[in-house]
Design a protein around this motif. Structure first.
Motif, PDB file in Angstrom:
ATOM      1  N   ARG A 104       5.220 -54.766 -53.937  1.00 36.77           N
ATOM      2  CA  ARG A 104       5.148 -54.088 -55.248  1.00 36.77           C
ATOM      3  C   ARG A 104       3.707 -54.455 -55.699  1.00 36.77           C
ATOM      4  N   THR A 105       3.127 -53.616 -56.409  1.00 34.83           N
ATOM      5  CA  THR A 105       1.704 -53.613 -56.760  1.00 34.83           C
ATOM      6  C   THR A 105       1.719 -54.954 -57.706  1.00 34.83           C
ATOM      7  N   ASN A 106       2.689 -55.291 -58.747  1.00 33.02           N
ATOM      8  CA  ASN A 106       2.522 -56.337 -59.471  1.00 33.02           C
ATOM      9  C   ASN A 106       2.655 -57.790 -58.780  1.00 33.02           C
ATOM     10  N   LEU A 107       2.903 -57.714 -57.701  1.00 34.59           N
ATOM     11  CA  LEU A 107       3.055 -59.139 -56.630  1.00 34.59           C
ATOM     12  C   LEU A 107       1.900 -59.113 -55.734  1.00 34.59           C
ATOM     13  N   GLY A 108       1.588 -57.939 -54.996  1.00 34.38           N
ATOM     14  CA  GLY A 108       0.858 -58.013 -53.868  1.00 34.38           C
ATOM     15  C   GLY A 108      -0.628 -57.929 -54.064  1.00 34.38           C
ATOM     16  N   THR A 109      -1.265 -57.437 -55.309  1.00 35.69           N
ATOM     17  CA  THR A 109      -2.737 -57.177 -55.212  1.00 35.69           C
ATOM     18  C   THR A 109      -3.522 -58.294 -55.054  1.00 35.69           C
ATOM     19  N   GLU A 110      -2.889 -59.513 -55.541  1.00 34.11           N
ATOM     20  CA  GLU A 110      -3.648 -60.853 -55.483  1.00 34.11           C
ATOM     21  C   GLU A 110      -2.821 -62.008 -54.743  1.00 34.11           C
ATOM     22  N   LEU A 111      -2.079 -61.647 -53.954  1.00 37.33           N
ATOM     23  CA  LEU A 111      -1.108 -62.646 -53.493  1.00 37.33           C
ATOM     24  C   LEU A 111      -1.833 -63.829 -52.563  1.00 37.33           C
ATOM     25  N   TYR A 112      -2.935 -63.255 -51.928  1.00 35.08           N
ATOM     26  CA  TYR A 112      -3.951 -64.146 -51.349  1.00 35.08           C
ATOM     27  C   TYR A 112      -4.375 -65.349 -52.234  1.00 35.08           C
ATOM     28  N   ALA A 113      -4.179 -65.237 -53.574  1.00 34.69           N
ATOM     29  CA  ALA A 113      -4.724 -66.406 -54.507  1.00 34.69           C
ATOM     30  C   ALA A 113      -3.833 -67.532 -54.553  1.00 34.69           C
TER      31      ALA A 113
END
Length: 152
Positions: free
Chosen positions: A78-87
């Protein structure tokens, strides 16, 4: 390159409706007190959801026998989870600064564990089991890792 043939929206809707809510009591070392509590591969009753949750991460090779939350050919967030998951990985800056081949994927190259780097699967596992933020889909999907003619 991940490629899926067929009705991806059908697969995603099916997967979204079968979440695994795996937040469990942890040991001091960050591992679950009970592996069976998070192993939906061997224990179908593991990781029950109680409040109408939906999956926010879909990976066709989860559940798997090694209990990694992401592994293999395709992972959707889901975009609210995955766009900055690396951080969510404390080592992400070290990975970016490294001259070695490394990336935030299911596998960060041959040096990731030697350097203490978490893979994406490690981050997702921690966020699912310790914080309850990640809800993987329990739905088995009809696609997996492809082999090429160069694989041994």
């Amino acid at each position: 390159l991940d490629m899926i043939f067929g009705d991806i929206l059908k697969f995603m809707a099916l997967a979204e409706s079968r979440p695994a809510c795996c937040r469990v009591p942890m040991r001091r070392d960050g591992t679950p007190r009970s592996k069976s509590a998070v192993n939906v591969y061997l224990h179908s009753a593991a990781c029950p959801c109680e409040s109408g949750e939906t999956a926010n991460v879909v990976c066709p090779l989860y559940p798997n026998p090694w209990t990694k939350k992401a592994w293999g050919p395709f992972t959707a967030f889901r975009t609210n989870l995955g766009t900055e998951l690396y951080a969510e990985s404390p080592q992400w800056r070290s990975v970016i600064r490294s001259p070695d081949y490394a990336h935030f994927d299911e596998w960060w190259g041959p040096f990731h564990y030697l350097r203490g780097w978490e893979t994406m699967g490690d981050v997702l596992t921690r966020l699912a089991e310790q914080q309850g933020v990640v809800r993987m889909s329990k739905q088995k999907l009809p696609f997996a890792e492809a082999k090429s003619c160069r694989d041994g």
